[in-house]
Design a protein around this motif. Structure first.
Motif, PDB file in Angstrom:
ATOM      1  N   LEU A   1       7.357   6.652 -11.217  1.00 54.24           N
ATOM      2  CA  LEU A   1       6.481   6.672 -10.497  1.00 54.24           C
ATOM      3  C   LEU A   1       4.667   6.452 -10.076  1.00 54.24           C
ATOM      4  O   LEU A   1       4.440   6.196  -9.355  1.00 54.24           O
ATOM      5  N   PRO A   2       3.951   6.461 -11.799  1.00 48.93           N
ATOM      6  CA  PRO A   2       2.652   5.684 -12.078  1.00 48.93           C
ATOM      7  C   PRO A   2       2.711   3.511 -11.191  1.00 48.93           C
ATOM      8  O   PRO A   2       2.311   3.789 -10.687  1.00 48.93           O
ATOM      9  N   ALA A   3       4.270   3.365 -11.180  1.00 52.75           N
ATOM     10  CA  ALA A   3       4.082   1.763 -10.871  1.00 52.75           C
ATOM     11  C   ALA A   3       3.916   2.231  -9.720  1.00 52.75           C
ATOM     12  O   ALA A   3       3.648   1.623  -9.047  1.00 52.75           O
ATOM     13  N   ILE A   4       4.708   2.529  -8.509  1.00 51.98           N
ATOM     14  CA  ILE A   4       4.747   3.203  -7.027  1.00 51.98           C
ATOM     15  C   ILE A   4       3.386   4.112  -7.064  1.00 51.98           C
ATOM     16  O   ILE A   4       3.219   3.107  -6.068  1.00 51.98           O
ATOM     17  N   SER A   5       2.410   4.583  -8.364  1.00 50.68           N
ATOM     18  CA  SER A   5       1.120   4.849  -7.513  1.00 50.68           C
ATOM     19  C   SER A   5       0.518   4.035  -6.866  1.00 50.68           C
ATOM     20  O   SER A   5      -0.120   3.810  -6.199  1.00 50.68           O
ATOM     21  N   ARG A   6       0.923   3.098  -8.342  1.00 44.60           N
ATOM     22  CA  ARG A   6      -0.241   1.478  -8.018  1.00 44.60           C
ATOM     23  C   ARG A   6      -0.116   0.592  -6.799  1.00 44.60           C
ATOM     24  O   ARG A   6      -1.289   0.035  -7.056  1.00 44.60           O
ATOM     25  N   HIS A   7       1.237   0.883  -6.740  1.00 44.70           N
ATOM     26  CA  HIS A   7       1.014  -0.265  -5.555  1.00 44.70           C
ATOM     27  C   HIS A   7       0.611   0.412  -4.298  1.00 44.70           C
ATOM     28  O   HIS A   7       0.430   0.388  -3.161  1.00 44.70           O
TER      29      HIS A   7
ATOM     30  N   LYS B   1      -2.134   2.314  -4.236  1.00 47.82           N
ATOM     31  CA  LYS B   1      -3.518   2.134  -4.741  1.00 47.82           C
ATOM     32  C   LYS B   1      -3.939   0.871  -3.711  1.00 47.82           C
ATOM     33  O   LYS B   1      -4.849   0.781  -3.252  1.00 47.82           O
ATOM     34  N   VAL B   2      -2.720  -0.008  -4.210  1.00 50.35           N
ATOM     35  CA  VAL B   2      -3.308  -1.952  -3.661  1.00 50.35           C
ATOM     36  C   VAL B   2      -2.875  -1.795  -2.020  1.00 50.35           C
ATOM     37  O   VAL B   2      -3.647  -1.694  -1.213  1.00 50.35           O
ATOM     38  N   LEU B   3      -1.966  -0.840  -1.181  1.00 56.03           N
ATOM     39  CA  LEU B   3      -1.483  -0.812  -0.150  1.00 56.03           C
ATOM     40  C   LEU B   3      -3.032   0.164   0.852  1.00 56.03           C
ATOM     41  O   LEU B   3      -3.466  -0.645   1.436  1.00 56.03           O
ATOM     42  N   GLU B   4      -3.167   1.031   0.005  1.00 51.37           N
ATOM     43  CA  GLU B   4      -4.319   1.893   0.758  1.00 51.37           C
ATOM     44  C   GLU B   4      -5.746   1.198   0.153  1.00 51.37           C
ATOM     45  O   GLU B   4      -6.621   1.318   1.468  1.00 51.37           O
ATOM     46  N   HIS B   5      -6.534   0.163  -0.661  1.00 53.88           N
ATOM     47  CA  HIS B   5      -7.495  -0.496  -0.349  1.00 53.88           C
ATOM     48  C   HIS B   5      -7.526  -1.802   0.636  1.00 53.88           C
ATOM     49  O   HIS B   5      -8.091  -1.827   0.740  1.00 53.88           O
ATOM     50  N   ALA B   6      -5.926  -2.058   0.859  1.00 56.60           N
ATOM     51  CA  ALA B   6      -5.840  -3.487   1.755  1.00 56.60           C
ATOM     52  C   ALA B   6      -5.899  -2.588   3.160  1.00 56.60           C
ATOM     53  O   ALA B   6      -5.979  -3.001   4.092  1.00 56.60           O
ATOM     54  N   GLY B   7      -6.220  -1.196   3.440  1.00 56.33           N
ATOM     55  CA  GLY B   7      -6.224  -0.673   4.323  1.00 56.33           C
ATOM     56  C   GLY B   7      -5.360  -0.222   5.021  1.00 56.33           C
ATOM     57  O   GLY B   7      -4.661  -0.505   6.807  1.00 56.33           O
ATOM     58  N   LEU B   8      -3.695  -0.906   4.810  1.00 63.38           N
ATOM     59  CA  LEU B   8      -2.304  -0.607   5.374  1.00 63.38           C
ATOM     60  C   LEU B   8      -1.780   0.788   5.185  1.00 63.38           C
ATOM     61  O   LEU B   8      -0.912   0.948   5.986  1.00 63.38           O
ATOM     62  N   ILE B   9      -2.335   1.465   4.293  1.00 67.26           N
ATOM     63  CA  ILE B   9      -1.457   3.202   4.111  1.00 67.26           C
ATOM     64  C   ILE B   9      -2.614   3.764   3.958  1.00 67.26           C
ATOM     65  O   ILE B   9      -3.952   3.345   3.806  1.00 67.26           O
ATOM     66  N   SER B  10      -2.568   5.310   4.357  1.00 67.52           N
ATOM     67  CA  SER B  10      -3.779   6.007   4.228  1.00 67.52           C
ATOM     68  C   SER B  10      -2.764   7.199   3.820  1.00 67.52           C
ATOM     69  O   SER B  10      -1.661   7.429   3.958  1.00 67.52           O
TER      70      SER B  10
END
Length: 122
Positions: A44-50, A52-61
């Motif tokens: 789950l921490p690895a998924i959370s890191r992914h 965060k990357v997607l959120e930082h890129a603006g691809l998810i909220s």
């Protein structure tokens, strides 16, 4: 860490197959971290890191509902990538059209030569 232009940030986020699979899942609708983690054999921490990357890129909220933080696909950044790639689509289509014309010319030349083997090629 150096600042990247927004398109580079988006493309870097899309470079990972797990992140692309997460985006595919979110295209079906909002999901929690646990729901997004189900198909993967990673923590789950690895998924959370992914995420965060997607959120930082603006691809998810991510929103907040009680103790849950459902994730949602944000399509504007994907449209920017699509628009950028579309420029090259025109380039390839024009090259394929020229190749098609050249192959048609070669085929016609070959047919003319087969019908009239003694005449010089044009």
């Amino acid at each position: 860490m150096t600042e990247q232009d927004p398109l580079s940030t988006t493309l870097a986020a899309l470079s990972d197959p797990v992140r692309r699979a997460i985006l595919m899942r979110l295209a079906e609708g909002e999901a929690t971290v646990n729901e997004l983690a189900e198909p993967f054999d990673i923590s789950l921490p690895a998924i959370s890191r992914h995420l965060k990357v997607l959120e930082h890129a603006g691809l998810i909220s991510r929103s907040r509902e009680a103790q849950w933080r459902p994730c949602k696909l944000e399509t504007e950044k994907l449209k920017e990538v699509s628009d950028w790639i579309s420029q090259y689509k025109k380039f390839w289509e024009e090259n394929f059209d020229r190749l098609d014309d050249y192959l048609r010319h070669l085929k016609q030349k070959e047919q003319n030569h087969a019908a009239n083997p003694t005449e010089p090629d044009q």
